[in-house]
Write a protein that holds these residues in place. Structure first.
Motif, mmCIF file in Angstrom:
data_model
loop_
_atom_site.group_PDB
_atom_site.id
_atom_site.type_symbol
_atom_site.label_atom_id
_atom_site.label_comp_id
_atom_site.label_asym_id
_atom_site.label_seq_id
_atom_site.Cartn_x
_atom_site.Cartn_y
_atom_site.Cartn_z
ATOM 1 N N ASP A 59 0.735 -1.263 0.022
ATOM 2 C CA ASP A 59 0.124 -0.005 -0.101
ATOM 3 C C ASP A 59 0.830 1.287 0.163
ATOM 4 O OD1 ASP A 59 -2.375 -1.644 0.226
ATOM 5 O OD2 ASP A 59 -2.586 -1.283 2.144
ATOM 6 N N LEU A 60 2.087 1.333 0.085
ATOM 7 C CA LEU A 60 3.128 2.354 0.334
ATOM 8 C C LEU A 60 3.010 3.198 -0.904
ATOM 9 C CD1 LEU A 60 5.732 1.160 2.355
ATOM 10 C CD2 LEU A 60 4.057 2.599 3.129
ATOM 11 N N PRO A 61 3.025 2.567 -2.207
ATOM 12 C CA PRO A 61 3.321 3.637 -3.185
ATOM 13 C C PRO A 61 1.817 4.415 -3.354
ATOM 14 C CG PRO A 61 3.885 1.258 -4.071
ATOM 15 C CD PRO A 61 3.393 1.174 -2.639
ATOM 16 N N ALA A 62 0.552 3.730 -3.125
ATOM 17 C CA ALA A 62 -0.662 4.440 -3.408
ATOM 18 C C ALA A 62 -0.620 5.711 -2.112
ATOM 19 C CB ALA A 62 -1.774 3.710 -2.983
ATOM 20 N N ARG A 64 1.917 7.137 -0.909
ATOM 21 C CA ARG A 64 2.966 8.209 -1.142
ATOM 22 C C ARG A 64 2.322 9.315 -2.306
ATOM 23 N NH1 ARG A 64 7.800 4.180 -0.508
ATOM 24 N NH2 ARG A 64 7.988 4.334 1.982
ATOM 25 N N THR A 65 1.457 8.444 -3.079
ATOM 26 C CA THR A 65 1.317 9.469 -4.272
ATOM 27 C C THR A 65 -0.094 10.173 -3.827
ATOM 28 O OG1 THR A 65 1.582 7.365 -5.826
ATOM 29 C CG2 THR A 65 -0.411 9.040 -6.463
ATOM 30 N N GLU A 66 -0.932 9.435 -2.731
ATOM 31 C CA GLU A 66 -2.046 10.399 -2.084
ATOM 32 C C GLU A 66 -1.548 11.468 -1.192
ATOM 33 O OE1 GLU A 66 -5.827 11.466 -0.950
ATOM 34 O OE2 GLU A 66 -5.163 10.586 -2.544
ATOM 35 N N ALA A 67 -0.193 11.198 -0.672
ATOM 36 C CA ALA A 67 0.268 12.302 0.246
ATOM 37 C C ALA A 67 0.910 13.441 -0.674
ATOM 38 C CB ALA A 67 1.452 11.699 1.199
ATOM 39 N N ALA A 68 1.305 13.034 -1.488
ATOM 40 C CA ALA A 68 1.922 14.270 -2.710
ATOM 41 C C ALA A 68 0.739 14.998 -3.254
ATOM 42 C CB ALA A 68 2.689 13.513 -3.851
ATOM 43 N N GLN A 95 -1.616 12.375 9.063
ATOM 44 C CA GLN A 95 -1.938 11.106 9.215
ATOM 45 C C GLN A 95 -1.615 9.739 8.278
ATOM 46 O OE1 GLN A 95 -6.433 11.315 9.206
ATOM 47 N NE2 GLN A 95 -6.486 12.091 11.347
ATOM 48 N N LEU A 96 -1.356 10.374 7.004
ATOM 49 C CA LEU A 96 -0.563 9.470 5.938
ATOM 50 C C LEU A 96 0.860 9.179 6.333
ATOM 51 C CD1 LEU A 96 -2.175 10.845 2.708
ATOM 52 C CD2 LEU A 96 -2.842 8.430 3.906
#
Length: 113
Positions: A59-62, A64-68, A95-96
């Motif tokens: 789940d980390l790539p998604a 990090r994309t959401e955080a960006a 939170q992310l």
């Protein structure tokens, strides 16, 4: 008697069991164990409990994309002076980031320098 002095006296009368010595007037239910918080919140989380809150590696790539994306939205909100939205976005980003072990490692590295 000032609150500070009262607390110092109370702590000297309190054994490890949390009950007053000598039949004090305060019910034991109002006396907290050493280290307990006044608001009833849990104590500081342990390292192991923090590890459980990290997102799975898949789940980390998604994440990090959401955080960006949220960071871009935050920048736009600040430029538009929509500070209420900016505050909510800042909290969402925080939170992310707490779920990302790479962010935690980076943050710890900065603190140690």
């Amino acid at each position: 008697m000032s609150r500070r002095i009262y607390l110092m006296v109370l702590l000297t009368l309190l054994p490890a069991s949390g009950h007053l010595v000598g039949g004090g007037r305060h019910p034991a239910s109002r006396i907290r164990a050493p280290g307990a918080r006044a608001d009833g919140a849990a104590a500081a989380p342990t390292f192991e409990s923090k590890l459980r809150h990290f997102a799975p590696a898949a789940d980390l790539p998604a994440l990090r994309t959401e955080a960006a994306r949220l960071e871009n939205d935050l920048q736009s909100a600040v430029e538009e002076q929509d500070f209420a939205a900016a505050a909510m976005l800042r909290d969402d980003i925080s939170q992310l980031r707490q779920k990302d072990p790479a962010f935690l490692a980076s943050n710890l590295r900065e603190r140690l320098e």
